[in-house]
Design a protein around this motif. Structure first.
Motif, short mmCIF file in Angstrom:
data_model
loop_
_atom_site.label_atom_id
_atom_site.label_comp_id
_atom_site.label_asym_id
_atom_site.label_seq_id
_atom_site.Cartn_x
_atom_site.Cartn_y
_atom_site.Cartn_z
N UNK A 66 0.98 -1.13 -0.07
CA UNK A 66 0.01 0.01 0.03
C UNK A 66 0.92 1.19 0.17
N UNK A 67 0.44 2.11 -0.81
CA UNK A 67 1.36 3.41 -1.06
C UNK A 67 0.38 4.59 -0.44
N UNK A 68 1.01 5.31 0.64
CA UNK A 68 0.32 6.25 1.41
C UNK A 68 1.34 7.41 1.52
N UNK A 69 0.70 8.75 1.80
CA UNK A 69 1.41 9.76 2.18
C UNK A 69 0.61 10.64 3.14
N UNK A 70 1.19 11.30 4.02
CA UNK A 70 0.57 12.14 5.15
C UNK A 70 1.55 13.10 5.85
N UNK B 269 -5.66 0.84 -8.58
CA UNK B 269 -5.99 2.35 -7.94
C UNK B 269 -7.33 1.93 -6.90
N UNK B 270 -7.54 2.51 -5.62
CA UNK B 270 -8.38 2.25 -4.59
C UNK B 270 -8.82 3.45 -4.16
N UNK B 271 -10.16 3.57 -4.37
CA UNK B 271 -10.97 4.79 -4.12
C UNK B 271 -11.06 4.98 -2.35
N UNK B 272 -10.42 6.03 -1.93
CA UNK B 272 -10.47 6.17 -0.68
C UNK B 272 -10.01 7.65 -0.42
N UNK B 273 -10.44 8.30 0.97
CA UNK B 273 -10.09 9.49 0.97
C UNK B 273 -8.70 9.86 1.30
N UNK B 274 -8.47 11.05 1.37
CA UNK B 274 -6.82 11.31 1.54
C UNK B 274 -6.48 11.32 3.04
N UNK B 275 -7.33 11.26 4.02
CA UNK B 275 -7.35 11.02 5.34
C UNK B 275 -6.46 9.91 5.58
N UNK B 276 -5.21 10.39 6.18
CA UNK B 276 -4.18 9.18 6.58
C UNK B 276 -4.55 8.06 6.89
N UNK B 277 -5.39 7.84 8.23
CA UNK B 277 -5.77 6.64 8.72
C UNK B 277 -6.99 5.99 8.08
N UNK B 278 -7.88 6.65 7.64
CA UNK B 278 -9.09 6.01 6.93
C UNK B 278 -8.51 5.33 5.44
N UNK C 130 2.59 -1.39 4.24
CA UNK C 130 2.10 -0.08 3.82
C UNK C 130 3.61 0.78 4.01
N UNK C 131 3.79 1.34 2.85
CA UNK C 131 4.89 2.31 2.61
C UNK C 131 4.43 3.78 2.61
N UNK C 132 4.50 4.62 3.72
CA UNK C 132 3.78 5.68 4.25
C UNK C 132 4.93 7.03 4.15
N UNK C 133 4.94 7.88 3.03
CA UNK C 133 5.84 8.97 3.13
C UNK C 133 5.35 10.10 3.88
N UNK D 137 4.58 12.03 10.77
CA UNK D 137 3.08 11.67 11.21
C UNK D 137 3.37 10.17 11.98
N UNK D 138 2.71 9.91 12.99
CA UNK D 138 2.75 8.58 13.68
C UNK D 138 2.06 7.42 12.95
N UNK D 139 1.30 7.63 12.07
CA UNK D 139 0.33 6.64 11.54
C UNK D 139 0.61 5.19 11.43
N UNK D 140 0.08 4.35 11.87
CA UNK D 140 0.16 3.12 11.69
C UNK D 140 -1.00 2.20 11.60
N UNK D 141 -0.99 0.94 11.84
CA UNK D 141 -2.13 0.02 11.45
C UNK D 141 -1.99 -1.32 12.24
#
Length: 554
Positions: free
Chosen positions: A317-321, A444-453, A466-469, A474-478
């Motif tokens: 999973x690719x994520x940025x916050x 491509x996965x439809x989600x909001x930009x909100x980090x945790x959601x 998940x790779x999170x830039x 930001x301390x976000x985890x899962x």
């Protein structure tokens, strides 16, 4: 050998602004494109300034795409700001397929494997967890009661993580007569930390207790989506089995959950225990049955061990916050290279956060494998934005105060940089929330930009890492998938080493190329996937879990 660090950068040949790579003082001389000029005001690192004079309503281009229009005329060498620039992006339509791409060299990773947990449906987990889940918010307290009863006894609780040792130190000093000033001056870093107990089930990475505020009282669309999301977690390759607590009368029925599980895994065979409080009777009877079932399930989960698996069993999973003005030129392109490497090797990648794809829709839709996939992506983007606009909060309102402060002035600027995480490969599939990714390649996965959601949704879709830039930190985890944090700049990495795993600021500093950084990232991913290294979010127990209500959340 360290390369000379540049002072500014043109990201794309079409761009009419430059990015400051360090703080530039007023009057700094710019030598660019055969012309010399001076910046008319101090430019902070990560911010942009004009290459030439721009008229009112003139287009501003970055990454080769439209990212805004000028509110009034500005001279050459002027800093772009929320005062002089407004959001704008190009329209998009169904275009020709652009599926040719240069595959990266993956010879350095040929034959590499990771040690994971093999599931009967062919997926491979990077971890082995047991889940305890409420189907409705009414069961949150019972879930927390189970957590209190089981977690520490089974060896999954680190006494120091709740800072109770620091409180014990303060109590002792207060009882010894310390004054207010003395209490404030105490160095709590030396507080004695509790010892981690030996795990009773060494092959089980943990028991994860999820809470949420949904399941009833909302729309049936919300409760059905919740069941789909929870089914994604139960069917996830990082999960060995689950205990589910239901009240019984809520919208999110156990039968809906079971049907959603079958959609994701028709031959689902993991231990699954569902208890309905209104059927069981007293709370004591419910809890005793849930404890027995969970303990019995853990004995089964503990029989599973890590075995070698090819890298194509990774789903990233690719994520940025907490993004900044360097995100699109350091960490995000590095993830794009990792993405392209994994796709080349037959793995799966998930690019989400649809509000942060605003302005690059044409490029992404053209990269879709066929017209039907492109049309699905465009439909989701238009529908999502229209709903946001109707509620007075279009995609243009996505950038946060922190984003803006660090150079992401418009949503289109933020989006153009965020999309770099997806690399250059064709888009194999488009998945709507809370669906599952079952196609190799870039999804491509439809989600909001909100980090945790968004992270919550990516994991439900099957991301086993998940790779999170992050530029600001930001301390976000899962709860069940390791989240690896990558900083876009060295200052943030040095300031927040407790939450960030990898520094991609080496690209800005001229110490590494994007390719070299990507190789380093993938090496680290393999270590984490094998259980040899725990990323900081896992060490901190950063178990963020927020289901997306399908209303407006950017």
């Amino acid at each position: 050998m360290k390369k000379e660090r540049l002072s500014y950068l043109q990201i794309h040949p079409k761009d009419n602004v430059l990015v400051a790579l360090r703080d530039l003082p007023k009057g700094f001389e710019v030598d660019f494109g055969g012309q010399r000029f001076f910046v008319r005001e101090a430019v902070r690192a990560k911010h942009k300034f004009t290459i030439a004079a721009l008229e009112k309503d003139a287009d501003v281009l970055m990454y080769g795409v439209l990212v805004g229009k000028m509110n009034y005329a500005v001279a050459q060498g002027v800093v772009i700001s929320t005062d002089n620039l407004r959001h704008a992006s190009d329209d998009f339509k169904l275009g020709n397929r652009k599926l040719d791409w240069d595959k990266p060299d993956v010879s350095a990773f040929e034959g590499r494997t990771f040690n994971g947990f093999h599931r009967s449906n062919g997926t491979v987990g990077t971890a082995n967890y047991w889940l305890v889940i409420p189907l409705v918010f009414c069961e949150n307290r019972n879930v927390l009661t189970l957590k209190s009863a089981l977690e520490e006894k089974l060896g999954y609780h680190v006494a120091s993580k709740d800072y109770s040792d620091e409180v014990d130190e303060l109590i002792a000093r207060y009882q010894a007569g310390a004054s207010v000033d003395e209490l404030l001056a105490i160095d709590l870093s030396s507080a004695k930390a509790g010892k981690e107990k030996m795990r009773l089930f060494p092959n089980v990475d943990g028991v994860k207790f999820l809470n949420h505020n949904m399941g009833c009282g909302g729309t049936r669309l919300d409760s059905d989506a919740l069941c789909g999301l929870l089914a994604g977690y139960i069917a996830h390759p990082n999960v060995a089995g689950a205990t589910v607590l239901s009240l019984g009368c809520q919208h999110a029925q156990a039968s809906i959950l079971q049907e959603e599980i079958r959609k994701r895994d028709a031959a689902f065979d993991k231990p699954l225990y569902i208890f309905e409080q209104q059927f069981e009777g007293t709370e004591q009877e419910l809890m005793q049955k849930a404890i027995k079932a969970t303990f019995a399930g853990l004995t089964q989960a503990n029989k599973q061990t890590r075995q070698p698996a090819p890298l194509n069993k990774l789903c990233i999973g690719l994520e940025c916050g907490g993004s900044d003005g360097f995100s699109g030129i350091s960490a995000n392109p590095a993830l794009g290279y990792v993405s392209d490497m994994l796709v080349t090797m037959g793995g799966s990648v998930i690019l989400a956060e649809f509000p942060e794809l605003c302005g690059v829709e044409q490029e992404l839709s053209d990269r879709c494998i066929d017209e039907a996939t492109a049309e699905k992506f465009m439909h989701l983007m238009k529908t999502y934005n229209a709903k946001a606009e109707a509620d007075g909060s279009g995609f243009y309102m996505n950038p946060s105060p922190g984003n803006i402060r660090d150079g992401l002035i418009t949503d289109a600027i933020k989006s153009a940089g965020a999309a770099k995480k997806g690399g250059n490969s064709p888009i194999a599939a488009v998945v709507d929330y809370p669906g599952i990714v079952n196609t190799q390649g870039l999804n491509l996965l439809c989600t909001p930009g909100n980090d945790v959601e968004s992270t919550t949704a990516e994991v439900a879709a099957g991301a086993n890492i998940v790779l999170f830039t992050t530029g600001l930190g930001t301390p976000t985890g899962n709860p069940i998938a390791p989240v690896i944090k990558l900083s876009t700049n060295t200052k943030t990495f040095q300031r927040m080493p407790d939450i960030i795993d990898i520094n991609c600021g080496t690209i800005i500093d001229g110490e590494e190329t994007i390719q070299e950084t990507a190789y380093r990232i993938l090496d680290y991913v393999i270590q984490v996937a094998s259980g040899d290294t725990q990323p900081k979010a896992v060490q901190l127990g950063q178990d963020d879990f927020i289901p997306w209500r399908r209303g407006v959340s950017l």
